[in-house]
Design an enzyme around this catalytic site. Structure first.
Site, PDB file in Angstrom:
ATOM      1  N   HIS A 263      17.313 -75.206  -2.850  1.00 30.19           N
ATOM      2  CA  HIS A 263      18.083 -75.806  -1.761  1.00 30.19           C
ATOM      3  C   HIS A 263      19.325 -74.981  -1.423  1.00 30.19           C
ATOM      4  CE1 HIS A 263      16.273 -80.129  -1.666  1.00 30.19           C
ATOM      5  NE2 HIS A 263      15.356 -79.193  -1.778  1.00 30.19           N
TER       6      HIS A 263
ATOM      7  N   ASN B  18      19.052 -83.813   0.193  1.00 26.75           N
ATOM      8  CA  ASN B  18      19.937 -83.695  -0.975  1.00 26.75           C
ATOM      9  C   ASN B  18      20.543 -85.013  -1.435  1.00 26.75           C
ATOM     10  OD1 ASN B  18      19.612 -80.917  -1.221  1.00 26.75           O
ATOM     11  ND2 ASN B  18      21.322 -80.453   0.166  1.00 26.75           N
TER      12      ASN B  18
ATOM     13  N   ARG C 244      15.209 -76.763  -8.501  1.00 27.12           N
ATOM     14  CA  ARG C 244      15.238 -77.288  -7.140  1.00 27.12           C
ATOM     15  C   ARG C 244      16.586 -77.014  -6.454  1.00 27.12           C
ATOM     16  NH1 ARG C 244      15.590 -83.207  -4.845  1.00 27.12           N
ATOM     17  NH2 ARG C 244      14.616 -82.892  -2.809  1.00 27.12           N
TER      18      ARG C 244
ATOM     19  N   HIS D  10       6.564 -77.687  -8.340  1.00 26.95           N
ATOM     20  CA  HIS D  10       6.293 -79.118  -8.526  1.00 26.95           C
ATOM     21  C   HIS D  10       5.373 -79.371  -9.721  1.00 26.95           C
ATOM     22  CE1 HIS D  10       7.560 -80.268  -4.136  1.00 26.95           C
ATOM     23  NE2 HIS D  10       8.560 -79.805  -4.859  1.00 26.95           N
TER      24      HIS D  10
HETATM   25  C1  HEM Z   1       7.191 -76.787   0.184  1.00 31.96           C
HETATM   26  C2  HEM Z   1       8.125 -77.625   0.569  1.00 31.96           C
HETATM   27  C3  HEM Z   1       8.814 -78.567  -0.379  1.00 31.96           C
HETATM   28  C4  HEM Z   1       9.050 -79.876  -0.155  1.00 31.96           C
HETATM   29  C5  HEM Z   1       8.681 -80.665   1.092  1.00 31.96           C
HETATM   30  C6  HEM Z   1       9.701 -80.398  -1.324  1.00 31.96           C
HETATM   31  C7  HEM Z   1      10.125 -81.705  -1.465  1.00 31.96           C
HETATM   32  C8  HEM Z   1      10.546 -82.264  -2.652  1.00 31.96           C
HETATM   33  C9  HEM Z   1      10.846 -83.655  -2.848  1.00 31.96           C
HETATM   34  C10 HEM Z   1      10.810 -84.735  -1.764  1.00 31.96           C
HETATM   35  C11 HEM Z   1      11.155 -83.834  -4.155  1.00 31.96           C
HETATM   36  C12 HEM Z   1      11.536 -85.148  -4.840  1.00 31.96           C
HETATM   37  C13 HEM Z   1      12.999 -85.464  -4.602  1.00 31.96           C
HETATM   38  C14 HEM Z   1      13.347 -86.905  -4.946  1.00 31.96           C
HETATM   39  O1  HEM Z   1      12.468 -87.759  -4.876  1.00 31.96           O
HETATM   40  O2  HEM Z   1      14.538 -87.164  -5.275  1.00 31.96           O
HETATM   41  C15 HEM Z   1      11.078 -82.541  -4.791  1.00 31.96           C
HETATM   42  C16 HEM Z   1      11.329 -82.306  -6.121  1.00 31.96           C
HETATM   43  C17 HEM Z   1      11.334 -81.046  -6.692  1.00 31.96           C
HETATM   44  N1  HEM Z   1      11.181 -79.859  -6.021  1.00 31.96           N
HETATM   45 FE1  HEM Z   1      10.466 -79.620  -4.152  1.00 31.96          FE
HETATM   46  N2  HEM Z   1       9.853 -79.400  -2.227  1.00 31.96           N
HETATM   47  C18 HEM Z   1       9.339 -78.248  -1.701  1.00 31.96           C
HETATM   48  C19 HEM Z   1       9.353 -76.997  -2.282  1.00 31.96           C
HETATM   49  C20 HEM Z   1       9.961 -76.708  -3.480  1.00 31.96           C
HETATM   50  C21 HEM Z   1      10.254 -75.378  -3.957  1.00 31.96           C
HETATM   51  C22 HEM Z   1       9.983 -74.089  -3.181  1.00 31.96           C
HETATM   52  C23 HEM Z   1      10.834 -75.521  -5.184  1.00 31.96           C
HETATM   53  C24 HEM Z   1      11.371 -74.472  -6.112  1.00 31.96           C
HETATM   54  C25 HEM Z   1      10.950 -73.211  -6.137  1.00 31.96           C
HETATM   55  C26 HEM Z   1      10.869 -76.939  -5.478  1.00 31.96           C
HETATM   56  C27 HEM Z   1      11.287 -77.490  -6.665  1.00 31.96           C
HETATM   57  C28 HEM Z   1      11.308 -78.847  -6.927  1.00 31.96           C
HETATM   58  C29 HEM Z   1      11.494 -79.405  -8.253  1.00 31.96           C
HETATM   59  C30 HEM Z   1      11.592 -78.612  -9.549  1.00 31.96           C
HETATM   60  C31 HEM Z   1      11.544 -80.788  -8.095  1.00 31.96           C
HETATM   61  C32 HEM Z   1      11.798 -81.843  -9.184  1.00 31.96           C
HETATM   62  C33 HEM Z   1      13.310 -82.024  -9.288  1.00 31.96           C
HETATM   63  C34 HEM Z   1      13.771 -83.026 -10.333  1.00 31.96           C
HETATM   64  O3  HEM Z   1      12.965 -83.618 -11.057  1.00 31.96           O
HETATM   65  O4  HEM Z   1      15.011 -83.225 -10.390  1.00 31.96           O
HETATM   66  N3  HEM Z   1      10.366 -77.622  -4.406  1.00 31.96           N
HETATM   67  N4  HEM Z   1      10.716 -81.606  -3.849  1.00 31.96           N
END
Ligand code: HEM
Ligand code: NAG
Ligand code: NAG
Ligand code: NAG
Length: 342
Positions: free
Chosen positions: A72, A106, A68, A212
């Site tokens: 970002h 972030n 993630r 995800h």
């Molecule tokens: C399509 C639009 C996307 C949105 C709106 C989005 C939003 C989010 C949100 C809100 C979280 C949870 C953060 C939290 O609650 O602290 C999250 C987690 C995550 N996102 Fe996304 N995301 C998107 C696309 C992506 C992309 C393109 C990737 C990587 C290629 C990605 C990888 C991740 C990963 C791996 C997590 C888990 C992180 C952890 O457990 O520390 N996301 N995302």
């Protein structure tokens, strides 16, 4: 006279533009550090194995967190390590610097900075002053994916580090979890438009959202979905409501896995979407009722893990190529959190 001057000026400008574009996108190569830091990929891989190993104080989730963090980084100013820069308080005549860590997507959410520091220290010991923080983060994201069971790929390298970061750009460019697939009339805030602006198609957006399949999200990012939406599996919502009450701040930071196999990189994410068990609003909208073209992308990856892995790897390389700093632009930071002292 004036016309020919204008024409030749325009030719020179176009030539320069072509040079700039090829320079910006053409110089990354998997062998960039082959002679200057031959052990780089091994050093990063070993450090990631440790970072994900609970027996030595690590956690599997860190693989997701670094994936993630790379996303970002790339979506704000390109993949230039800008997300890694710390805030610096005002001091005398030096104004305060607010980096991307303060942005909505972030703050109190992205993690993994200590792991990048650890890897950077090991890399600096082996090859001082050579490898950028942006490249280390890109390799760490690839290794996190692979170590949790996902695909691997050769990472094009040669990015340099920014001397700037922008909280405003981060607030503008990082997609929020309440984003829709499309907005009518179009206002640029939806998922397809946001990824299109980065040169990524709806299919690439859908396959990258497959990230995800690993990691977790906080209640404050899925609460509205639990209580306000009806395209959600009843049992799934009931289970989550127990720890994510309707009114915050109680439960705000409670974590739920983003898919039913949150510590394994697989295509279960897409199965969950078809069962209306997407955790975030932005996940569930990828499987709409009223758009078969979009729904079919989800069904394809649900039914074909091999295609998911191959397309995910290709889309990661493409995302990793977003406006890198190359040549003499930027710098190789000594400390990933700070711009080098002048
Ligand atoms: C399509 C639009 C996307 C949105 C709106 C989005 C939003 C989010 C949100 C809100 C979280 C949870 C953060 C939290 O609650 O602290 C999250 C987690 C995550 N996102 Fe996304 N995301 C998107 C696309 C992506 C992309 C393109 C990737 C990587 C290629 C990605 C990888 C991740 C990963 C791996 C997590 C888990 C992180 C952890 O457990 O520390 N996301 N995302
Ligand atoms: C690469 O790492 C191995 C051990 O992992 C070490 O023996 C070797 O000296 C290293 N090579 C360089 C060029 O640092
Ligand atoms: C201000 O900067 C100077 C020189 O870099 C440093 O020695 C001092 O500790 C700083 N003061 C504060 C309050 O951060
Ligand atoms: C339907 O989905 C496709 C593929 O994602 C997209 O290009 C198109 O804009 C969508 N149309 C509507 C009306 O949602």
């Amino acid at each position: 006279m004036a016309a020919s001057f204008t024409t030749s000026w325009r030719c020179a400008f176009l030539a320069l533009l072509a040079l700039f574009v090829s320079g910006a996108y053409g110089q990354l190569s998997p062998t960039f550090y082959a002679s200057t830091c031959p052990n780089l990929t091994t050093i990063v891989r070993d450090a990631m194995v440790t970072a994900l190993n609970p027996a030595v104080g690590g956690e599997r989730r860190m693989g997701a967190s670094l994936l993630r963090l790379h996303f970002h980084d790339c979506f704000v100013e390109g993949c230039d390590g800008s997300v890694l820069l710390d805030n610096v308080p005002a001091n005398g005549s030096t104004p305060a610097f607010f980096g991307e860590k303060n942005a909505f997507g972030n703050i109190n959410s992205v993690r993994g900075f200590e792991v990048i520091d650890t890897i950077k220290a090991a890399v600096e010991q082996a090859c001082p002053g050579v490898v950028s923080c942006a490249d280390i983060l890109t390799l760490a994201a690839r290794d996190g994916t692979f170590l949790l069971g996902g695909p691997t790929w050769a990472v094009p390298l040669g990015r340099r580090d920014s001397t700037t970061a922008s909280m405003d750009l981060a607030n503008r460019d990082l997609p929020p979890p309440f984003a829709n697939l499309v907005t009518n009339p179009p206002d640029g805030s939806d998922l397809i438009a946001r990824f299109q602006r980065k040169g990524l198609s709806a299919t690439e957006m859908t396959v990258l959202s497959g990230a995800h399949t690993i990691g977790s999200a906080q209640c404050q990012n899925y609460r509205l979905r639990l209580y306000n939406e009806n395209r959600i599996d009843f049992q799934f919502a009931q289970g989550l409501k127990a720890n994510c009450p309707q009114n915050g701040p109680a439960g705000d930071t409670f974590l739920a896995p983003l898919d039913s196999t949150g510590s394994t990189f697989d295509n279960k994410y897409y199965t969950d979407l078809t069962g209306l068990r997407g955790l975030l609003h932005s996940d569930q909208v990828l499987y709409p009722q009223n758009n078969q073209t979009q729904a079919k992308i989800v069904l394809k990856y649900k039914g074909d893990n091999t295609a998911f892995f191959a397309d995910f790897a290709a889309a990661m390389i493409k995302m990793g190529n977003l406006s890198p700093l190359t040549g003499t632009a930027g710098q190789i930071r000594t400390n990933c959190r700070l711009v080098n002292p002048a």
